[in-house]
Each structure stands twice: as structure tokens, then as C-alpha cells.
Design a protein around this motif. Structure first.
Motif, PDB file in Angstrom:
ATOM      1  N   THR A  12      36.198   1.609  49.202  1.00 53.97           N
ATOM      2  CA  THR A  12      37.072   1.185  47.817  1.00 53.97           C
ATOM      3  C   THR A  12      37.995   0.289  47.917  1.00 53.97           C
ATOM      4  OG1 THR A  12      36.140   3.261  46.893  1.00 53.97           O
ATOM      5  CG2 THR A  12      38.214   2.332  46.122  1.00 53.97           C
ATOM      6  N   PRO A  13      38.009  -0.976  47.252  1.00 54.13           N
ATOM      7  CA  PRO A  13      39.229  -2.020  47.260  1.00 54.13           C
ATOM      8  C   PRO A  13      40.193  -1.347  46.533  1.00 54.13           C
ATOM      9  CG  PRO A  13      37.085  -3.014  46.893  1.00 54.13           C
ATOM     10  CD  PRO A  13      36.982  -1.531  46.798  1.00 54.13           C
ATOM     11  N   ALA A  14      41.346  -0.772  46.957  1.00 51.42           N
ATOM     12  CA  ALA A  14      42.281  -0.170  45.885  1.00 51.42           C
ATOM     13  C   ALA A  14      42.706  -1.194  44.894  1.00 51.42           C
ATOM     14  CB  ALA A  14      43.242   0.429  46.898  1.00 51.42           C
ATOM     15  N   ASP A  15      42.943  -2.333  45.264  1.00 52.59           N
ATOM     16  CA  ASP A  15      43.490  -3.235  44.240  1.00 52.59           C
ATOM     17  C   ASP A  15      42.547  -3.564  43.102  1.00 52.59           C
ATOM     18  OD1 ASP A  15      45.685  -3.860  45.677  1.00 52.59           O
ATOM     19  OD2 ASP A  15      44.996  -5.406  46.859  1.00 52.59           O
ATOM     20  N   ASP A  16      41.197  -3.464  43.426  1.00 45.09           N
ATOM     21  CA  ASP A  16      40.219  -3.452  42.315  1.00 45.09           C
ATOM     22  C   ASP A  16      40.359  -2.391  41.332  1.00 45.09           C
ATOM     23  OD1 ASP A  16      39.380  -6.091  43.286  1.00 45.09           O
ATOM     24  OD2 ASP A  16      37.597  -5.421  43.917  1.00 45.09           O
ATOM     25  N   ILE A  17      40.509  -1.191  41.978  1.00 44.26           N
ATOM     26  CA  ILE A  17      40.594  -0.004  40.974  1.00 44.26           C
ATOM     27  C   ILE A  17      41.905  -0.023  40.348  1.00 44.26           C
ATOM     28  CG2 ILE A  17      40.716   2.751  41.153  1.00 44.26           C
ATOM     29  CD1 ILE A  17      38.001   1.606  42.165  1.00 44.26           C
ATOM     30  N   VAL A  18      42.890  -0.274  40.690  1.00 50.11           N
ATOM     31  CA  VAL A  18      44.111  -0.554  40.062  1.00 50.11           C
ATOM     32  C   VAL A  18      43.840  -1.479  39.029  1.00 50.11           C
ATOM     33  CG1 VAL A  18      46.777  -1.041  40.186  1.00 50.11           C
ATOM     34  CG2 VAL A  18      45.702   0.285  41.958  1.00 50.11           C
ATOM     35  N   GLU A  19      43.285  -2.620  39.038  1.00 50.81           N
ATOM     36  CA  GLU A  19      43.203  -3.452  38.134  1.00 50.81           C
ATOM     37  C   GLU A  19      42.165  -3.069  37.035  1.00 50.81           C
ATOM     38  OE1 GLU A  19      40.727  -6.139  35.935  1.00 50.81           O
ATOM     39  OE2 GLU A  19      39.913  -5.283  37.648  1.00 50.81           O
ATOM     40  N   GLN A  20      41.326  -2.149  37.265  1.00 54.55           N
ATOM     41  CA  GLN A  20      40.388  -1.674  36.297  1.00 54.55           C
ATOM     42  C   GLN A  20      41.157  -0.497  35.480  1.00 54.55           C
ATOM     43  OE1 GLN A  20      36.568  -0.220  38.150  1.00 54.55           O
ATOM     44  NE2 GLN A  20      37.260  -1.634  39.911  1.00 54.55           N
ATOM     45  N   ILE A  21      41.986   0.289  35.939  1.00 54.19           N
ATOM     46  CA  ILE A  21      42.874   1.159  35.281  1.00 54.19           C
ATOM     47  C   ILE A  21      43.893   0.450  34.419  1.00 54.19           C
ATOM     48  CG2 ILE A  21      44.338   3.015  35.510  1.00 54.19           C
ATOM     49  CD1 ILE A  21      42.984   3.856  38.040  1.00 54.19           C
ATOM     50  N   GLU A  22      44.350  -0.574  34.819  1.00 56.50           N
ATOM     51  CA  GLU A  22      45.366  -1.152  33.978  1.00 56.50           C
ATOM     52  C   GLU A  22      44.611  -1.941  32.789  1.00 56.50           C
ATOM     53  OE1 GLU A  22      47.396  -3.624  36.875  1.00 56.50           O
ATOM     54  OE2 GLU A  22      48.843  -2.002  37.574  1.00 56.50           O
ATOM     55  N   ARG A  23      43.523  -2.466  33.098  1.00 52.10           N
ATOM     56  CA  ARG A  23      42.710  -3.186  32.278  1.00 52.10           C
ATOM     57  C   ARG A  23      42.166  -2.163  31.007  1.00 52.10           C
ATOM     58  NH1 ARG A  23      37.303  -4.813  32.917  1.00 52.10           N
ATOM     59  NH2 ARG A  23      37.841  -4.743  35.151  1.00 52.10           N
ATOM     60  N   ALA A  24      41.722  -0.991  31.439  1.00 55.34           N
ATOM     61  CA  ALA A  24      41.371  -0.045  30.615  1.00 55.34           C
ATOM     62  C   ALA A  24      42.648   0.487  29.705  1.00 55.34           C
ATOM     63  CB  ALA A  24      40.923   1.209  31.443  1.00 55.34           C
ATOM     64  N   ASP A  25      43.654   0.673  30.487  1.00 59.69           N
ATOM     65  CA  ASP A  25      44.836   0.824  29.799  1.00 59.69           C
ATOM     66  C   ASP A  25      45.456  -0.103  28.582  1.00 59.69           C
ATOM     67  OD1 ASP A  25      47.031   2.855  28.996  1.00 59.69           O
ATOM     68  OD2 ASP A  25      48.329   1.900  30.553  1.00 59.69           O
ATOM     69  N   ALA A  26      45.051  -1.168  28.920  1.00 56.05           N
ATOM     70  CA  ALA A  26      45.237  -2.374  27.921  1.00 56.05           C
ATOM     71  C   ALA A  26      44.238  -2.528  26.663  1.00 56.05           C
ATOM     72  CB  ALA A  26      45.528  -3.673  28.401  1.00 56.05           C
ATOM     73  N   ASP A  27      43.133  -1.927  26.996  1.00 58.88           N
ATOM     74  CA  ASP A  27      41.926  -2.182  25.930  1.00 58.88           C
ATOM     75  C   ASP A  27      42.168  -1.169  24.869  1.00 58.88           C
ATOM     76  OD1 ASP A  27      39.443  -2.054  24.740  1.00 58.88           O
ATOM     77  OD2 ASP A  27      38.499  -2.412  26.527  1.00 58.88           O
ATOM     78  N   ASP A  28      42.489  -1.432  23.502  1.00 58.20           N
ATOM     79  CA  ASP A  28      42.570  -0.726  22.379  1.00 58.20           C
ATOM     80  C   ASP A  28      41.535   0.168  22.102  1.00 58.20           C
ATOM     81  OD1 ASP A  28      45.178  -2.041  22.043  1.00 58.20           O
ATOM     82  OD2 ASP A  28      44.382  -3.507  20.730  1.00 58.20           O
ATOM     83  N   ALA A  29      40.426  -0.188  22.784  1.00 55.71           N
ATOM     84  CA  ALA A  29      39.345   0.962  22.351  1.00 55.71           C
ATOM     85  C   ALA A  29      39.224   2.136  23.211  1.00 55.71           C
ATOM     86  CB  ALA A  29      38.010   0.125  22.510  1.00 55.71           C
ATOM     87  N   VAL A  30      39.892   2.076  24.269  1.00 59.29           N
ATOM     88  CA  VAL A  30      39.917   3.112  25.350  1.00 59.29           C
ATOM     89  C   VAL A  30      41.108   4.196  24.899  1.00 59.29           C
ATOM     90  CG1 VAL A  30      40.153   3.795  27.716  1.00 59.29           C
ATOM     91  CG2 VAL A  30      39.174   1.504  27.231  1.00 59.29           C
ATOM     92  N   ASP A  31      40.715   5.311  24.786  1.00 61.98           N
ATOM     93  CA  ASP A  31      41.761   6.570  24.372  1.00 61.98           C
ATOM     94  C   ASP A  31      41.776   7.455  25.557  1.00 61.98           C
ATOM     95  OD1 ASP A  31      41.918   5.697  21.951  1.00 61.98           O
ATOM     96  OD2 ASP A  31      39.853   6.560  21.210  1.00 61.98           O
ATOM     97  N   ALA A  32      40.911   7.419  26.394  1.00 57.06           N
ATOM     98  CA  ALA A  32      40.778   8.250  27.661  1.00 57.06           C
ATOM     99  C   ALA A  32      40.301   7.823  28.853  1.00 57.06           C
ATOM    100  CB  ALA A  32      40.203   9.727  27.442  1.00 57.06           C
ATOM    101  N   LEU A  33      40.847   8.177  30.153  1.00 61.66           N
ATOM    102  CA  LEU A  33      40.203   7.622  31.361  1.00 61.66           C
ATOM    103  C   LEU A  33      39.657   8.596  32.367  1.00 61.66           C
ATOM    104  CD1 LEU A  33      40.703   5.382  33.624  1.00 61.66           C
ATOM    105  CD2 LEU A  33      42.484   6.493  34.661  1.00 61.66           C
ATOM    106  N   LEU A  34      38.645   8.435  32.731  1.00 60.39           N
ATOM    107  CA  LEU A  34      37.526   9.257  33.832  1.00 60.39           C
ATOM    108  C   LEU A  34      37.585   8.723  34.875  1.00 60.39           C
ATOM    109  CD1 LEU A  34      35.837  11.707  34.190  1.00 60.39           C
ATOM    110  CD2 LEU A  34      33.888  10.136  33.502  1.00 60.39           C
ATOM    111  N   VAL A  35      38.229   9.145  35.929  1.00 59.32           N
ATOM    112  CA  VAL A  35      38.289   8.703  37.470  1.00 59.32           C
ATOM    113  C   VAL A  35      37.221   9.505  38.131  1.00 59.32           C
ATOM    114  CG1 VAL A  35      39.624   8.277  39.427  1.00 59.32           C
ATOM    115  CG2 VAL A  35      40.607   8.312  37.314  1.00 59.32           C
TER     116      VAL A  35
END
Length: 334
Positions: free
Chosen positions: A94-117
């Protein structure tokens, strides 16, 4: 917008886009007064209609995404760039920087209300694990960590940044500890006639170098680093999971099956993936959630560049390792 209404809107947009594109194509191509040109115009009109339909569909989906939960997957050993060392010896890490980028992108997405890791990892490097944990902790909305086969060490560190940790009955959970290792080849070097010449500034600069024996002070120094990392690990997990620090120490880095882990509080709830989605639906107040898996945005060029850097490093490792700062002692959350 409900799924049915969204589907109708997408269909309407696709048909409208196709019709507009077909009309433009007809005017541009079909009305030419030449038989062959007319045939070619029909083909081009159909192609333009298909393109218009695709663009219209993409536009509608971008304006009204059909998801409300973002999923990111942490699979394999956790490293900074996804490699196991100078050479890509650990495929699937797992490339950690990629995972962080995905989470931050999800957080900035207005359609996303919850996160599943989704976690399926034996652990890995210390700071990359913490980076992912902090990104999950900063997500604005409900967060659930779901452990599949294995959620150990660095994976558990990440889970401590989420609201809840779910697992299956037979999921392997725990291993809350730190390991540091180095190869001692001093005896072998002596047998084959190799000797170690020290050129270093600072008493502990070459502590852990494979070609020399560790003395008592160096061993105490390196063990102290591991102990400090372990204390930090325990404190962060205790805070994030609302557990007693001494209870975590009492596990002595053992692993547990999900059912046992739930009994001692390492896991909040047991259930399937469907159970997790039901819980998210209840939290969001909807009949059912739609989950979208977020993937890395790094292009092919970036991935090739990373691979080339690791190969270039490997080619010079024979000389560079003599003066390396951080590759002599391998510290892992395992």
C-alpha cells in the motif's frame, strides 16, 4: 435525487446529447451532394451521436453522482511509495501517499457523506501508517474501518483514526507492537576475509551496520528507539480507540481472531460488509447507501518514474549503503 430519478435524468441527457450531435453531424456531413460523401457523412454522424451521448452521460453523472459513501482500500504492507525496498520486492503493498490522497479527495467531494476504510494489511512503516490514520481522523463525516482477513499493527493504527472498527469472526486482529531488525554478518565477513573500516562522525552513527557486532551501548540505544515508538503507538491507539493503555500493553503484541478481539474491546462490532453498509445507511438516514471505491489518481508516468527511481537507487546501493542513514535498521509496525 433518488436512484430512479437520477437514472431517468441520465437517460434523458444521453438521448438529448445524441440527438443534438446527430443533427450537427447531419448538417455537416450528410447534405453533401455526392453519393460517397453522403455515405461517409452517415458514418460520421453516427460516431458523433455516440460521442455526444457519452459526453452528456458523463456530465449528468458528474452533476449528480450515484454514490454517497467513499471506500478506500489499504491492502498489503504499508509503505511510503508502495515498494518493499530499493527494488519493488513487495507487489501489492500500500502506497500511503496514494491512500491519503484518496481520503482527502473523498472529503472534498460534495457527494460523499461517509468514509469506509477497508483494511487487509499486516502493518508496515511507522510514519506512513500514521499519515493514513490522520487523514481518516480528519475526514468530515462518519468513518468506519472494516477489517477483512488481517488488520494487524499498522493497520490497527489506521483503524484507531476511524469512528468504529468492524471485523469478521475469523479476521486476524491485533499485533500492537513495533519491531526493529538488522542483519549481523560480522562472523560471516570474518570467515570470508572481509573487514569493516569505520569512517563516521558520532558515536552511534554506524549502530546496526551489518558488518560489525553491536556493543551493549548500541543495543540499548536501538532498543530505546523501538520502545519509544511502542509507547507512542500504545498512546495513540488508546486515545483513538478509547481503550486503557495498560490493557493494550497486556496484549503483548498478540494477534486475536475477530470474535476474541471483540470480547476484549479491540473490535467494536462483528459483521459482514453488508452489515457495515446497513450501519452507514442508518447513520446517514437513508434506505441504502451507494459505495464508490476511490482509486489513486497517479498517472502511468508517475508510476514509471517511481519505479525508475527505485531501480536507480538499487544500482548504487552497494556504495550508498555504507553511508545510509535510515536503511540499516528496519523499523516496522508488525
Amino acid at each position: 435525487m433518488g436512484d430512479r430519478l437520477r437514472g431517468l435524468a441520465t437517460l434523458a441527457a444521453v438521448l438529448a446529447g445524441a440527438a443534438i450531435a446527430a443533427a450537427i453531424g447531419y448538417v455537416l456531413f450528410v447534405e453533401l451532394p455526392v453519393g460517397l460523401a453522403e455515405l461517409l457523412g452517415i458514418v460520421l454522424t453516427l460516431a458523433l451521436a455516440l460521442l455526444g451521448a457519452k459526453l452528456a452521460g458523463n456530465a449528468v453523472r458528474s452533476m449528480a453522482p450515484g454514490y454517497d459513501v467513499a471506500e478506500v482500500a489499504v491492502e498489503g504492507p504499508i509503505t511510503r511509495d508502495g515498494g518493499g525496498g530499493p527494488l519493488p520486492s513487495q507487489p501489492g503493498s500500500t502506497p500511503a501517499d496514494d491512500i491519503v490522497e484518496q481520503i482527502e479527495r473523498a472529503d472534498a467531494d460534495d457527494a460523499v457523506d461517509a468514509l469506509l476504510v477497508r483494511l487487509n494489511t499486516p502493518g508496515g512503516e511507522v510514519v506512513p501508517s500514521d499519515d493514513i490514520k490522520l487523514a481518516a481522523e480528519a475526514f468530515d463525516g462518519p468513518t468506519i474501518a472494516y477489517a477483512q482477513d488481517t488488520c494487524a499493527s499498522g493497520g490497527y493504527w489506521i483503524a484507531s483514526g476511524c469512528d468504529e472498527l468492524w471485523a469478521r469472526d475469523a479476521t486476524v486482529v491485533g499485533s500492537i507492537g513495533v519491531i526493529g531488525s538488522t542483519v549481523n554478518a560480522a562472523d560471516l565477513a570474518e570467515k570470508v576475509g572481509l573487514s569493516y573500516e569505520r569512517f563516521a562522525a558520532g558515536a552511534y552513527k554506524d549502530a546496526g551496520t551489518p558488518l560489525k557486532e553491536l556493543d551493549a551501548d548500541e543495543r540499548e540505544y536501538l532498543q530505546g528507539i523501538v520502545d519509544d515508538l511502542y509507547d507512542n503507538f500504545v498512546e495513540r491507539v488508546a486515545e483513538g480507540r478509547d481503550l486503557d493503555a495498560e490493557a493494550i500493553r497486556d496484549t503483548e503484541a498478540r494477534v486475536y481472531l475477530g470474535e476474541d478481539a471483540a470480547e476484549i474491546g479491540l473490535v467494536d462490532r462483528l459483521g459482514t460488509r453488508e452489515d457495515v453498509e446497513d450501519e452507514l445507511s442508518e447513520r446517514l438516514g437513508v434506505d441504502a447507501v451507494a459505495v464508490e471505491e476511490f482509486e489513486p489518481e497517479r498517472g502511468i508516468a508517475a508510476r514509471m518514474r517511481g519505479g525508475a527511481e527505485r531501480v536507480a537507487y538499487a544500482l548504487g546501493a552497494g556504495v550508498a549503503s555504507v553511508a545510509a542513514d535510515d536503511r540499516e535498521i528496519d523499523l516496522q509496525l508488525r
